[in-house]
Design a protein around this motif. Structure first.
Motif: not given
Length: 304
Positions: A128-132, A137-142
Motif C-alpha cells: 500500500l505504501g509504495i503504491t502511493i 522512487d522513480l525520480v530518486k533512481v533517475r
C-alpha cells in the motif's frame, strides 16, 4: 515494534506516522551515498569481450569513483525525492503496521502475535505504501542513475521537482508509476523482511535473561532486519532499479529475462555488499531513531 507485549499500539497513529517518517528520513540522509553506489552497480551492464574494465567496482570503489569524477555532493543525488519517499512510504508502511497486524489477529487476541500474521501485515503495508510513493522512487533512481556528462551536455533533470514535471510532460502521468510491479514486489517483500524480522528478533531477544528493551536489543534486531531484507529482496531490487533507470524494458518479465540472459543469475545479487551496507546500516539507524522518537512522542502524549 510500536506495541506493548500484547501487540497493542501504545501511541497514536499520528504519533507513530510522524516518528516513522522522521526516523526513515534521518536514516536516508545518513545512508544515501551507499544507495547511489548500489544503483550505479545495478545499472552497470556486463562487459563484453574486448571492452574496458567495468567503471564501477565494489561499494567503496564506486563511492570513490563517483566522488572523484562528479564531486562529493553527487553521492547525495536523489536525496530530495528520497526524503519525499521516506516521509510518505516510511510513515505509511511503519505507521500502519501495528493497526493492520491487530486487524489480522483480531481485537480479542492475547499473547505473542504469530510470525505469519506479522509477515502478512508487513506485506500489506509495504504494498500500500509504495503504491502511493512510487513516483518519488522513480525520480530518486533517475537522478541517482545520471553519471558524469560530457562537457556542455545538459542534464536530463535540473532537480527533483523538475524531474516530476518533465516526466509527466514527456512521458505522461502514468510514467510516474513505471516499475510499479517490481517495486510493489520489492517493497512488500523487503518490508516484510524488515518489520516482521525486527519484531520477531526483538521479541526473541527480550525473552533471553539479562536483555531489556534498550539500545543493544534495538541494534541487534535492526541488524537482523537488514540482513533478511537484503537476502530476500535483492533480485526484485535489481529488476526495479533497471526498469526505472532504463526505459527500454517492456515489462518486469522482459527485464528479468534480459538480465538473466545477458548478465547471468548472479546479476540479481549485483551490488549485494553495498545493498547490505546500505540496508543494514539503514535499518540500524532507522530502528534506533524510531524507538527514541516513539519514546519522545509517548512522553508527550501521556502528559497531555
Amino acid at each position: 515494534m510500536v506495541a506493548d507485549s500484547k501487540g497493542k499500539s501504545d501511541i497514536s497513529f499520528a504519533g507513530t506516522f510522524a516518528s516513522s517518517a522522521f526516523a526513515a528520513s534521518f536514516a536516508e540522509i545518513c545512508t544515501i551515498p551507499l544507495d547511489t553506489a548500489k544503483v550505479r552497480l545495478q545499472l552497470q551492464k556486463k562487459a563484453v569481450a574486448g571492452d574496458v574494465l567495468p567503471k564501477y567496482r565494489g561499494m567503496l570503489g564506486t563511492v570513490a569513483t563517483i566522488a572523484r569524477e562528479e564531486g562529493l555532493a553527487s553521492l547525495w543525488k536523489g536525496i530530495v525525492p528520497g526524503l519525499h519517499r521516506q516521509c510518505l512510504f516510511g510513515g505509511l508502511r511503519i505507521g500502519m503496521y501495528e493497526p493492520v497486524k491487530n486487524f489480522y489477529v483480531g481485537s480479542d487476541f492475547v499473547g505473542d502475535v504469530p510470525l505469519s500474521k506479522k509477515i502478512l501485515a508487513a506485506l500489506t503495508t509495504g504494498a500500500l505504501g509504495i503504491t502511493i510513493a512510487n513516483p518519488t522512487d522513480l525520480v530518486k533512481v533517475r537522478l541517482q542513475a545520471e553519471g558524469k556528462l560530457p562537457p556542455g551536455a545538459p542534464r536530463r533533470y535540473s532537480g527533483a521537482l523538475n524531474a516530476y514535471s518533465t516526466i509527466v510532460r514527456q512521458e505522461g502521468v502514468g510514467a510516474l508509476w513505471t516499475g510499479i510491479g517490481p517495486n510493489i514486489a520489492r517493497n512488500a517483500i523487503i518490508n516484510a523482511a524488515e518489520l516482521a524480522s525486527y519484531d520477531q528478533v526483538k521479541q526473541t531477544i527480550l525473552k533471553i535473561p539479562g536483555f531489556t528493551d534498550n539500545v543493544v536489543t534495538h541494534l541487534l534486531a535492526g541488524l537482523g532486519a537488514g540482513f533478511f531484507a537484503v537476502c530476500i529482496g535483492s533480485p526484485v531490487d535489481v529488476v526495479k532499479s533497471r526498469m526505472m533507470g532504463d526505459s527500454t524494458y517492456k515489462s518486469t518479465l522482459d527485464c528479468f529475462v534480459k538480465t538473466l540472459r545477458n548478465d547471468g543469475p548472479l546479476a540479481f545479487y549485483k551490488g549485494f555488499i553495498p545493498n547490505f551496507g546500505r540496508l543494514g546500516s539503514w535499518n540500524v539507524i532507522m530502528f534506533l531513531t524510531l524507538e527514541q522518537a516513539k519514546k519522545f512522542v509517548r512522553n508527550i502524549e501521556s502528559s497531555s
